[in-house]
Design a protein around this motif. Structure first.
Motif, PDB file in Angstrom:
ATOM      1  N   GLY A  92       0.794  -1.234   0.000  1.00  0.00           N
ATOM      2  CA  GLY A  92       0.000   0.000   0.000  1.00  0.00           C
ATOM      3  C   GLY A  92       0.819   1.272   0.000  1.00  0.00           C
ATOM      4  O   GLY A  92       0.313   2.346   0.322  1.00  0.00           O
ATOM      5  N   SER A  93       2.105   1.184  -0.396  1.00  0.00           N
ATOM      6  CA  SER A  93       3.011   2.330  -0.265  1.00  0.00           C
ATOM      7  C   SER A  93       3.591   2.769  -1.603  1.00  0.00           C
ATOM      8  O   SER A  93       3.919   1.932  -2.456  1.00  0.00           O
ATOM      9  N   LYS A  94       3.771   4.066  -1.747  1.00  0.00           N
ATOM     10  CA  LYS A  94       4.444   4.619  -2.933  1.00  0.00           C
ATOM     11  C   LYS A  94       5.872   4.089  -3.023  1.00  0.00           C
ATOM     12  O   LYS A  94       6.408   3.877  -4.116  1.00  0.00           O
ATOM     13  N   ILE A  95       6.499   3.855  -1.874  1.00  0.00           N
ATOM     14  CA  ILE A  95       7.903   3.453  -1.870  1.00  0.00           C
ATOM     15  C   ILE A  95       8.102   2.075  -2.511  1.00  0.00           C
ATOM     16  O   ILE A  95       9.198   1.731  -2.951  1.00  0.00           O
ATOM     17  N   LEU A  96       7.020   1.265  -2.600  1.00  0.00           N
ATOM     18  CA  LEU A  96       7.099  -0.052  -3.250  1.00  0.00           C
ATOM     19  C   LEU A  96       6.220  -0.136  -4.495  1.00  0.00           C
ATOM     20  O   LEU A  96       5.911  -1.239  -4.963  1.00  0.00           O
ATOM     21  N   ASP A  97       5.843   1.008  -5.036  1.00  0.00           N
ATOM     22  CA  ASP A  97       4.943   1.017  -6.190  1.00  0.00           C
ATOM     23  C   ASP A  97       5.521   0.295  -7.400  1.00  0.00           C
ATOM     24  O   ASP A  97       4.786  -0.218  -8.233  1.00  0.00           O
ATOM     25  N   ASN A  98       6.859   0.236  -7.491  1.00  0.00           N
ATOM     26  CA  ASN A  98       7.479  -0.419  -8.664  1.00  0.00           C
ATOM     27  C   ASN A  98       8.121  -1.764  -8.301  1.00  0.00           C
ATOM     28  O   ASN A  98       8.916  -2.300  -9.073  1.00  0.00           O
ATOM     29  N   PHE A  99       7.775  -2.322  -7.139  1.00  0.00           N
ATOM     30  CA  PHE A  99       8.443  -3.537  -6.674  1.00  0.00           C
ATOM     31  C   PHE A  99       7.742  -4.796  -7.187  1.00  0.00           C
ATOM     32  O   PHE A  99       6.593  -5.061  -6.860  1.00  0.00           O
ATOM     33  N   ILE A 100       8.442  -5.560  -8.015  1.00  0.00           N
ATOM     34  CA  ILE A 100       7.964  -6.876  -8.471  1.00  0.00           C
ATOM     35  C   ILE A 100       8.774  -7.914  -7.701  1.00  0.00           C
ATOM     36  O   ILE A 100       9.990  -8.025  -7.882  1.00  0.00           O
ATOM     37  N   SER A 101       8.129  -8.657  -6.857  1.00  0.00           N
ATOM     38  CA  SER A 101       8.857  -9.591  -6.002  1.00  0.00           C
ATOM     39  C   SER A 101       9.486 -10.722  -6.820  1.00  0.00           C
ATOM     40  O   SER A 101       8.836 -11.286  -7.701  1.00  0.00           O
TER      41      SER A 101
END
Length: 492
Positions: A92-101
C-alpha cells in the motif's frame, strides 16, 4: 450459473469436483464481478486475470485427472503485503509502487501448492499501519455495506473484497487487530492465529514480534478451509513454531458450546467510547451462546489501561527498525537527481512514505534512541509480559474470553479522527497481539445504521480449532454471517 459467488468454499470445492462448473468458469465469474463492481469498492490494487485463468486451467487439469486437493480451483485474493513472484507487491506504499517480487511468500506458495487461484492483490493501509485503509497510496477502499464508510484496516481490501463477493476468501495480516477489526466492520469472520502458527516469510514486516497472517471469509467453515492451507511450520521463518497442525475443517464440530466457560472481562464493557449498539449486539450474541449451553463467567483483566501505550511503543519501535531498509538504493522508490547519498536517503523516504508511516517511524526511533531506550522500550516489554500473565491467569478459570472486536461500527471516510483517537479504537484487539494469543471475529448483527457489529473471542495458545468450532456452532444457530450488502447482490 450467475450466483456462483453465493456458494460457500465447501460448495465450490464440491461443485468443482463433481464438474458442475470448471475452475475457469468460477474464476471468470469473479473476474467479471471485479470488473463491474470494484470500481465502486476499490478493494484491489492489482487484478491478475491472465495469471488467474492460467492457474484455473491448471486446476481444471488436476480435477479431470483425479489429482486435485481439497481446494483445487477455488479462487482467493492476497493482501498486498504477501510477496508474489512476478506480480507487484506494494504494501500500500508509494515506496514499493514499482516492486515486483522475485519470490513467493510461504503463504502464497502454500496456496499455489493447494491449487488455489490468485485473483489479485488487495488494498491495505500503508505498511499495515492504520485502522481504516485510507493511508494506502492507492486511495481509500470503501465498505460494501456503506460506500461512504471505511472497511477497517489494515486488511480493509481483504475484508471489502470478501464482503462484496469479489473473492470467496482472502489472506490478511494482524499486527494489532488488522484482521479482526475489518472483519467486524464488514460483517465477516476473521481469525488471528497464535503467533508462530502461520509463516511470516515473504510477508512484508511492520512489527516482527506482533505480525501474524490469517484467513478472512464469510464463515468459520470457510476460514477453516483457508487455515488448513496457511498454517504450519516453516524453516524459512525463525519465529515459526514446529508444532502439529490441526485439521481445522475436521475439527469444526469438535468443540461443543455446552459447558464452554466464556470469560466476560468487566473492564472491557465499561470502556469509554463503547457504542451502545455494539455493546447491545455483543451482549445478545453472548446470551445466545448461553442459551446454547455456555456459561458466562465475569473475570478481571487488570492491565487494560496499559494496552494502548504499550503497543504504541513496541510496534513503532519495531517498525522503525524494519523500515530502515527502504532507502532508495536497492529497490523501491528512488528520489530523482539526489545531490548526495544523504539527500537520496532523506528525499526517497520523505517522498516515498506517507504521513502515518513517517509518524510511527519517528515515534519508534525516539523510543529506541540513547537515553530513552530503557525508559520507554524496555519498560514496555516488561509491561507486555504482565499483560500476557493477566490473560494466562484468566484462562485458568475460563476457556475463551469474549469482547467486542471494536468499540464502534465503521466510521465515515475522511472522519477527522486524530491519531490518538484512532489508536484508542484498537483497545480490544492489540493486547491479543502483545500476548501472542489467537482470536476470532464473528458477525453478530447490525447497528441502527445497518452497519455490521462483531464479537471477538480470544483463546489460549494454539486453540484456533476451538475458536473456529465455537463460532461454527454459533453460525449454525444464527444467520448473521449469511447477510449480504446490497452491492454484493449485483449479478445475484
Amino acid at each position: 450459473m450467475t450466483d456462483l459467488h453465493r456458494l460457500s468454499v465447501r460448495e465450490m470445492a464440491e461443485g468443482l469436483k463433481s464438474a458442475q462448473f470448471s475452475s475457469r468458469e468460477l474464476t471468470q465469474h469473479y473476474l467479471d464481478r471485479i470488473a463491474k463492481i470494484d470500481q465502486h469498492v476499490k478493494s484491489y490494487v492489482t487484478v491478475t486475470p491472465e495469471h488467474a485463468l492460467a492457474q484455473a486451467d491448471a486446476a481444471d487439469g488436476l480435477l479431470k485427472s483425479g489429482m486435485a486437493g481439497a481446494l483445487t480451483g477455488v479462487p482467493l485474493a492476497h493482501k498486498d503485503i504477501f510477496c508474489t513472484q512476478g506480480i507487484k507487491t506494494t504494501a500500500g506504499s508509494k515506496i514499493l509502487d514499482n516492486f515486483i517480487s522475485p519470490y513467493d511468500a510461504t503463504v502464497v506458495s502454500k496456496a499455489k501448492a493447494a491449487g488455489l487461484v490468485t485473483l489479485g492483490k488487495v488494498n491495505m493501509d500503508e505498511f499495515a499501519m492504520g485502522s481504516t485503509s485510507e493511508s494506502s497510496y492507492y486511495g481509500a477502499t470503501k465498505n460494501p455495506w456503506n460506500l461512504d464508510c471505511v472497511p477497517g484496516g489494515s486488511s480493509g481490501g481483504s475484508a471489502a473484497a470478501v464482503a462484496a463477493d469479489l473473492t470467496p476468501i482472502a489472506t490478511g495480516t494482524d499486527t494489532g487487530g488488522s484482521i479482526r477489526q475489518p472483519a467486524s466492520f464488514c460483517g465477516l469472520t476473521g481469525l488471528k492465529p497464535t503467533y508462530g502458527r502461520v509463516s511470516r516469510f515473504g510477508m512484508i514486516a511492520y512489527a516482527s514480534s506482533l505480525d501474524q497472517g490469517g484467513p478472512m471469509a464469510r464463515s468459520a467453515e470457510d476460514c477453516a478451509y483457508l487455515m488448513n492451507v496457511m498454517a504450519g511450520h516453516d524453516q524459512k521463518d525463525s519465529t515459526s513454531v514446529n508444532k502439529d497442525v490441526d485439521d481445522y475443517v475436521a475439527d469444526l464440530n469438535a468443540t461443543t458450546v455446552k459447558g464452554l466457560r466464556i470469560g466476560i472481562p468487566k473492564q472491557y464493557f465499561n470502556v469509554q467510547g463503547l457504542d451502545a449498539d455494539v455493546k447491545a449486539r455483543v451482549e445478545e450474541s453472548l446470551k445466545k451462546l448461553e442459551e446454547m449451553g455456555a456459561t458466562l463467567v465475569e473475570i478481571d483483566l487488570n492491565m487494560t489501561d496499559a494496552y494502548v501505550p504499550t503497543y504504541y511503543l513496541i510496534a513503532p519501535a519495531e517498525a522503525s527498525s524494519n523500515l530502515q531498509r527502504y532507502d532508495g538504493v536497492r529497490y523501491g522508490y528512488r528520489a530523482e537527481n539526489p545531490k548526495d547519498i544523504l539527500d537520496l536517503y532523506k528525499r526517497s523516504r520523505s517522498e516515498g512514505f506517507g504521513a502515518e508511516v513517517q509518524r510511527r517511524i519517528l515515534i519508534g526511533t525516539y523510543a529506541l534512541s540513547a537515553g530513552y531506550y530503557d525508559a520507554y522500550y524496555v519498560k514496555a516489554q516488561k509491561v507486555r509480559r504482565l499483560i500476557q500473565q493477566d490473560f494466562l491467569k484468566a484462562f485458568e478459570s475460563v476457556d475463551v474470553i469474549a469482547a467486542p472486536s471494536a468499540p464502534t461500527t465503521a466510521y465515515k471516510i475522511g472522519a477527522s479522527l486524530d491519531p490518538v483517537e484512532m489508536y484508542l479504537g484498537d483497545i480490544y484487539t492489540i493486547a491479543v497481539n502483545l500476548a501472542g494469543l489467537p482470536a476470532i471475529n464473528a458477525p453478530v448483527g447490525f447497528d441502527a445504521n445497518n452497519l455490521p457489529v462483531g464479537l471477538q473471542l480470544i483463546g489460549n495458545y494454539w486453540s484456533e480449532s476451538q475458536l473456529l468450532s465455537v463460532v461454527h456452532q454459533y453460525q449454525q444457530a444464527t444467520d448473521w454471517h449469511t447477510k449480504r450488502a446490497a452491492i454484493a447482490e449485483e449479478n445475484a
